[in-house]
Design a protein around this motif. Structure first.
Motif, mmCIF file in Angstrom:
data_model
loop_
_atom_site.group_PDB
_atom_site.id
_atom_site.type_symbol
_atom_site.label_atom_id
_atom_site.label_comp_id
_atom_site.label_asym_id
_atom_site.label_seq_id
_atom_site.Cartn_x
_atom_site.Cartn_y
_atom_site.Cartn_z
ATOM 1 N N GLY A 270 2.498 -2.494 -18.536
ATOM 2 C CA GLY A 270 3.166 -1.227 -18.830
ATOM 3 C C GLY A 270 3.613 -0.522 -17.563
ATOM 4 O O GLY A 270 4.728 0.006 -17.475
ATOM 5 N N GLY A 271 2.736 -0.502 -16.542
ATOM 6 C CA GLY A 271 3.105 0.097 -15.267
ATOM 7 C C GLY A 271 4.273 -0.622 -14.623
ATOM 8 O O GLY A 271 5.174 0.010 -14.052
ATOM 9 N N LEU A 272 4.286 -1.954 -14.726
ATOM 10 C CA LEU A 272 5.393 -2.734 -14.159
ATOM 11 C C LEU A 272 6.697 -2.426 -14.883
ATOM 12 O O LEU A 272 7.753 -2.235 -14.248
ATOM 13 C CB LEU A 272 5.076 -4.226 -14.259
ATOM 14 N N VAL A 273 6.653 -2.369 -16.215
ATOM 15 C CA VAL A 273 7.862 -2.077 -16.993
ATOM 16 C C VAL A 273 8.417 -0.698 -16.646
ATOM 17 O O VAL A 273 9.634 -0.521 -16.442
ATOM 18 C CB VAL A 273 7.566 -2.171 -18.507
ATOM 19 N N VAL A 274 7.541 0.300 -16.554
ATOM 20 C CA VAL A 274 7.975 1.659 -16.220
ATOM 21 C C VAL A 274 8.593 1.696 -14.828
ATOM 22 O O VAL A 274 9.632 2.337 -14.606
ATOM 23 C CB VAL A 274 6.792 2.646 -16.309
ATOM 24 N N SER A 275 7.977 1.014 -13.870
ATOM 25 C CA SER A 275 8.499 1.027 -12.502
ATOM 26 C C SER A 275 9.835 0.303 -12.396
ATOM 27 O O SER A 275 10.737 0.739 -11.668
ATOM 28 C CB SER A 275 7.482 0.403 -11.540
ATOM 29 N N VAL A 276 9.979 -0.811 -13.132
ATOM 30 C CA VAL A 276 11.258 -1.530 -13.136
ATOM 31 C C VAL A 276 12.352 -0.662 -13.762
ATOM 32 O O VAL A 276 13.479 -0.582 -13.251
ATOM 33 C CB VAL A 276 11.140 -2.868 -13.888
ATOM 34 N N ALA B 147 -6.842 -5.048 -22.306
ATOM 35 C CA ALA B 147 -6.461 -3.668 -22.009
ATOM 36 C C ALA B 147 -5.921 -3.538 -20.592
ATOM 37 O O ALA B 147 -4.916 -2.851 -20.349
ATOM 38 C CB ALA B 147 -7.661 -2.747 -22.211
ATOM 39 N N ILE B 148 -6.574 -4.188 -19.624
ATOM 40 C CA ILE B 148 -6.130 -4.132 -18.230
ATOM 41 C C ILE B 148 -4.758 -4.778 -18.074
ATOM 42 O O ILE B 148 -3.864 -4.241 -17.408
ATOM 43 C CB ILE B 148 -7.149 -4.826 -17.310
ATOM 44 N N MET C 264 0.810 -1.206 0.000
ATOM 45 C CA MET C 264 0.000 0.000 0.000
ATOM 46 C C MET C 264 0.854 1.271 0.000
ATOM 47 O O MET C 264 0.421 2.318 -0.461
ATOM 48 C CB MET C 264 -0.922 0.015 1.224
ATOM 49 N N GLU C 265 2.066 1.175 0.520
ATOM 50 C CA GLU C 265 2.936 2.347 0.589
ATOM 51 C C GLU C 265 3.921 2.417 -0.563
ATOM 52 O O GLU C 265 4.728 3.347 -0.649
ATOM 53 C CB GLU C 265 3.727 2.342 1.906
ATOM 54 N N ALA C 266 3.885 1.431 -1.456
ATOM 55 C CA ALA C 266 4.923 1.322 -2.487
ATOM 56 C C ALA C 266 4.906 2.479 -3.470
ATOM 57 O O ALA C 266 5.949 2.912 -3.952
ATOM 58 C CB ALA C 266 4.770 -0.003 -3.241
ATOM 59 N N GLY C 267 3.741 2.997 -3.822
ATOM 60 C CA GLY C 267 3.679 4.041 -4.840
ATOM 61 C C GLY C 267 3.577 3.434 -6.230
ATOM 62 O O GLY C 267 3.900 2.254 -6.449
ATOM 63 N N LEU C 268 3.159 4.246 -7.170
ATOM 64 C CA LEU C 268 2.888 3.752 -8.520
ATOM 65 C C LEU C 268 4.146 3.461 -9.324
ATOM 66 O O LEU C 268 4.112 2.695 -10.272
ATOM 67 C CB LEU C 268 2.020 4.774 -9.272
ATOM 68 N N VAL C 269 5.260 4.103 -8.964
ATOM 69 C CA VAL C 269 6.509 3.859 -9.699
ATOM 70 C C VAL C 269 7.373 2.917 -8.876
ATOM 71 O O VAL C 269 8.529 3.199 -8.570
ATOM 72 C CB VAL C 269 7.240 5.184 -10.004
ATOM 73 N N ASN C 270 6.796 1.792 -8.523
ATOM 74 C CA ASN C 270 7.486 0.788 -7.714
ATOM 75 C C ASN C 270 6.984 -0.587 -8.144
ATOM 76 O O ASN C 270 5.770 -0.832 -8.136
ATOM 77 C CB ASN C 270 7.196 1.038 -6.226
ATOM 78 N N PRO C 271 7.876 -1.495 -8.524
ATOM 79 C CA PRO C 271 7.446 -2.827 -8.970
ATOM 80 C C PRO C 271 6.609 -3.560 -7.931
ATOM 81 O O PRO C 271 5.750 -4.371 -8.283
ATOM 82 C CB PRO C 271 8.771 -3.557 -9.236
ATOM 83 N N VAL C 272 6.855 -3.286 -6.647
ATOM 84 C CA VAL C 272 6.104 -3.960 -5.584
ATOM 85 C C VAL C 272 4.601 -3.694 -5.728
ATOM 86 O O VAL C 272 3.780 -4.593 -5.533
ATOM 87 C CB VAL C 272 6.603 -3.493 -4.192
ATOM 88 N N PHE C 273 4.250 -2.456 -6.072
ATOM 89 C CA PHE C 273 2.834 -2.113 -6.225
ATOM 90 C C PHE C 273 2.192 -2.940 -7.329
ATOM 91 O O PHE C 273 1.131 -3.550 -7.137
ATOM 92 C CB PHE C 273 2.681 -0.626 -6.540
#
Length: 204
Positions: free
Chosen positions: A168-174, A161-162, A94-103
């Protein structure tokens, strides 16, 4: 049919969950407030995606909402309970943030567990002529007039799409993690000209 119904509910929940967590992160909300926003949006998008085919088939808004509330509430509630429980249990999710692979990894795991929790619920309801059985016979009806402009979103399209968005979010965060923290070897000089530099300029 139960798998399709569960995936359909899951897409609405996923949109609401991700959007809610993005809003919570952007506004700096606490965990409880963020979860409340995410759950509210999950129900909103879950109901909305189920209402569109009924409106397209010719039902009025009131009648469509009545059917959808009866068909989807238990499934969405199960998903939300399990999804948020998994996110709360995973350390730092919950605290990871959107630019974090954990999220993103935690969200993928939570939605997967939620799917397997809601699938037997939908199967049980369908076997008794309830749940998505209430909406199934409206699907595929030929729309008339302006109703043909109501979007007809296939479950497979929504799922694709989901999945693409989350990957995409995972790739950006990694990629952000691999870049590492910014270098501190150079410091800007204050506007008044005082202070020192960490680098030297070439002689004139």
């Amino acid at each position: 049919m139960a798998v399709s119904a569960t995936l359909h509910c899951l897409t609405g929940c996923a949109i609401g969950e991700i959007l809610g967590l993005m809003i919570g992160t952007a506004l700096g909300l606490g965990n409880l407030a963020t979860i409340a926003v995410a759950i509210g949006l999950a129900f909103l998008f879950g109901y909305a995606l189920s209402t569109l085919p009924l409106l397209r088939a010719g039902l009025g808004l009131g009648a469509a909402l009545t059917v959808v509330l009866a068909a989807d509430t238990l499934s969405i509630a199960t998903m939300e309970l399990v999804d948020n429980l998994v996110m709360a249990v995973i350390p730092g999710a919950m605290e990871a943030g959107l630019v974090n692979p954990v999220f993103w990894l935690s969200m993928m795991l939570a939605l997967t567990v939620a799917f397997f929790a809601a699938w037997p619920v939908n199967r049980h309801l369908l076997a008794r002529g309830k749940g998505h059985a209430l909406t199934h016979h409206f699907h595929g009806a030929e729309p008339e007039g302006a109703r043909r402009y109501i979007p007809d979103l296939a479950t497979s399209t929504l799922v694709a799409a989901i999945v693409a968005f989350m990957l995409g979010g995972l790739v950006v965060s990694v990629a952000d993690e691999l870049e590492g923290p910014p270098s501190d070897t150079a410091h800007a000089v204050p506007r008044d000209g005082s202070g020192t530099r960490e680098f030297s300029a070439p002689p004139r």
